[in-house]
Each structure stands twice: as structure tokens, then as C-alpha cells.
Design a protein around this motif. Sequence first.
Motif, mmCIF file in Angstrom:
data_model
loop_
_atom_site.group_PDB
_atom_site.id
_atom_site.type_symbol
_atom_site.label_atom_id
_atom_site.label_comp_id
_atom_site.label_asym_id
_atom_site.label_seq_id
_atom_site.Cartn_x
_atom_site.Cartn_y
_atom_site.Cartn_z
ATOM 1 N N GLY A 154 51.224 43.497 28.931
ATOM 2 C CA GLY A 154 50.736 43.171 30.450
ATOM 3 C C GLY A 154 49.146 43.508 30.381
ATOM 4 N N ASP A 155 48.499 43.799 29.455
ATOM 5 C CA ASP A 155 47.188 44.014 29.304
ATOM 6 C C ASP A 155 46.433 42.683 28.705
ATOM 7 N N PHE A 156 46.022 41.650 29.517
ATOM 8 C CA PHE A 156 45.430 40.590 29.260
ATOM 9 C C PHE A 156 43.830 40.311 28.875
ATOM 10 N N ALA A 215 45.441 35.625 38.491
ATOM 11 C CA ALA A 215 46.313 35.468 39.598
ATOM 12 C C ALA A 215 45.673 34.952 40.882
ATOM 13 N N LEU A 232 44.502 33.006 28.280
ATOM 14 C CA LEU A 232 45.554 33.297 29.399
ATOM 15 C C LEU A 232 45.904 32.206 30.102
ATOM 16 N N SER A 252 43.714 39.050 34.129
ATOM 17 C CA SER A 252 45.028 39.055 34.972
ATOM 18 C C SER A 252 44.611 38.508 36.613
ATOM 19 N N GLN A 253 43.718 39.262 36.862
ATOM 20 C CA GLN A 253 43.175 39.394 38.466
ATOM 21 C C GLN A 253 42.646 38.053 38.774
#
Length: 317
Positions: free
Chosen positions: A79-81, A96, A288, A92-93
Motif C-alpha cells: 500500500g505504499d505507492f 485518490a 500508479l 496515493s493521495q
Amino acid sequence: MNRYMLFLIARRCGAGMLTLLIVSALVFFVTSMLPGDAAQMMLGQNATPETVAALRQQLGLDKPLLMRYLSWLGGMLHGDFGTSFASHLPVSQLVAQRIPATFELAGITTLVSVPLALMIGLTAAMKRGSLFDRGLMVGTMAVVAVPEFLVATIAVIVFAVKLHWVPAMSLGTPAPDILSYLKAYALPVLTLCCVLVAQMARMTRSALINQMESPYLEMTLLKGVSPLRAILRHALPNAVGPIANAISLSLSYLFGGVIIIESIFSYPGLASQLVDAVSNRDLPVVQLCVMVFAVCYLVLLLMADILTIAFNPKWRG
């Protein structure tokens, strides 16, 4: 669903996971070979070689490519992108924040295009060989052959510039009422639907005609069953697999087409973020974004395979 069908589905899922692993390697190595130095672009042309080297070491760009890939893949699995090179925020932020807009555009396009394509394909199959059928096939073939950027440009000129019915850009801001909401999404959805509806309608027509030529359906018609009832109750259930496969393949096109559409209409979605990240050489964001598109594409293909297996009469028995 019997054990053989479950085995086929499990094998498709395994193939999907293997494909995703291969895609991740391709995405990482291809994006790493993009021209230009990310550290140099972040610091500017006036940066000294020592400063650039220090930043490369800080970002981990001085490590061997294989080590960087394994580290990146391990981070993805946990989960660490990574962190954006440009904004220094978690990737990820950033991603998202854009995903809902892209999914909203894709969802509206799906709600419009799928029922319309099924209705057109069903009507064309029932009126096979008629003037309506021939005109529809020529029209859909012409639409498929036209690039979406040309469709978008013509739509902007006609509906936004000449008629002033809708805005030329879709900025994705909350609309004050339903009419403004529909106007904001009209041109992007119209452009995407042109290609999707044409492809799905043609495939739906072919799948239904294939079933209509089957002996069992001819026998049904000879017994006095109306053509509409014979198609809806007998041909359509057996054609669900090919139609679902066609719909999934067409919808997977969405995740490629939105890159062009979001750029043309300035839509703040994931595709426009991908384009900006490529321009800024922001590799973690690029990687990503591409992986999100790849996962969505593979999920749609996997769903098509599962539906094809589930509705195949040979395997159901």
C-alpha cells in the motif's frame, strides 16, 4: 456452477494476476526509460551536478533498475505507492483525488451507452437485411472509423461554439442544478458514446444473429412463437456470454479513450493527471495512474471471461 466452471474461473483469475505482474514490470521499466532526468527537471537547468546527484540519491534514482522495481513492487503490495517528485505529496493521495471524477465520467457513459447499444443491436438483428439494418451498419462503421478527437472537435464547434447549448469545457465542479450537470457532461459523454455504442451495437447484432440462425430457434418460430418473444426468451439468454464479452471489451476502451477526452475538455480526472505527470517527469504518479488503468482493464476482461463461462450452455451441463 459446477467444479469445472470454478476451475476455469480460477485459472482465468490466475492468468489475470500473472498478466498484472507482467504489466507492472513493463510499466516500471518503460516509464523509467522516459527521456530526461527527473532530478534535473525538479531542480532546473541552473542546478549544479553535485546538487542533481544528491537529489538522485535522495530519490533512489541512482540504484540499479531491478532493485528499484523490486522496491516499488514491494511498496505497492504493502500500500505504499511512493511520493510525488513534483508536489512531494503521497502519490496515493494525489491519485485518490482524481479517481472519482474519472469513474463518474465512465459510469455516466456506461449508463447511457450500454442500454442504447443493446436496443440498437437487438432492433438491427430483428430487422436483418432491411434498409434500417443496412443504414445502421454503415453508420456505426463510419462512427467507429472516425477518431474520437475529431468527434470531440466537431461536437465542440457545433454544440458549444455555434449553438451555445453546452460549455466547451467540463471542469468537473459541482453543478448547482441537474440541467447544469447534464450540460457539463454532455460533450465528453457524447464523444465517448459515439464509439462505444457503435462497437457494442455491431457485436450485439452479430451475437443475436448467430443464435437466430440456430435450428432450435427456427423450430421455435415454426411452432408459432412471435419473433420478439423467441429472441427475448430463447436467443438473448444464450447470447448473454458473447454480448457481455463485447460490452466488457468496449467498456475497457473507456480507460484509453478518457485520456484524450479529458485532455480535450479539460476534465480534472485521472487521465489528465497522467498527462501532467508525464510532462513533469513525475514517475511515481505516472506508474500508479497506468497501473490503475491496467487493473480496471483487466477486471473488465476478467468479468467478461467469467460471464462467458457462466452462460455457456456446454459448460453449464
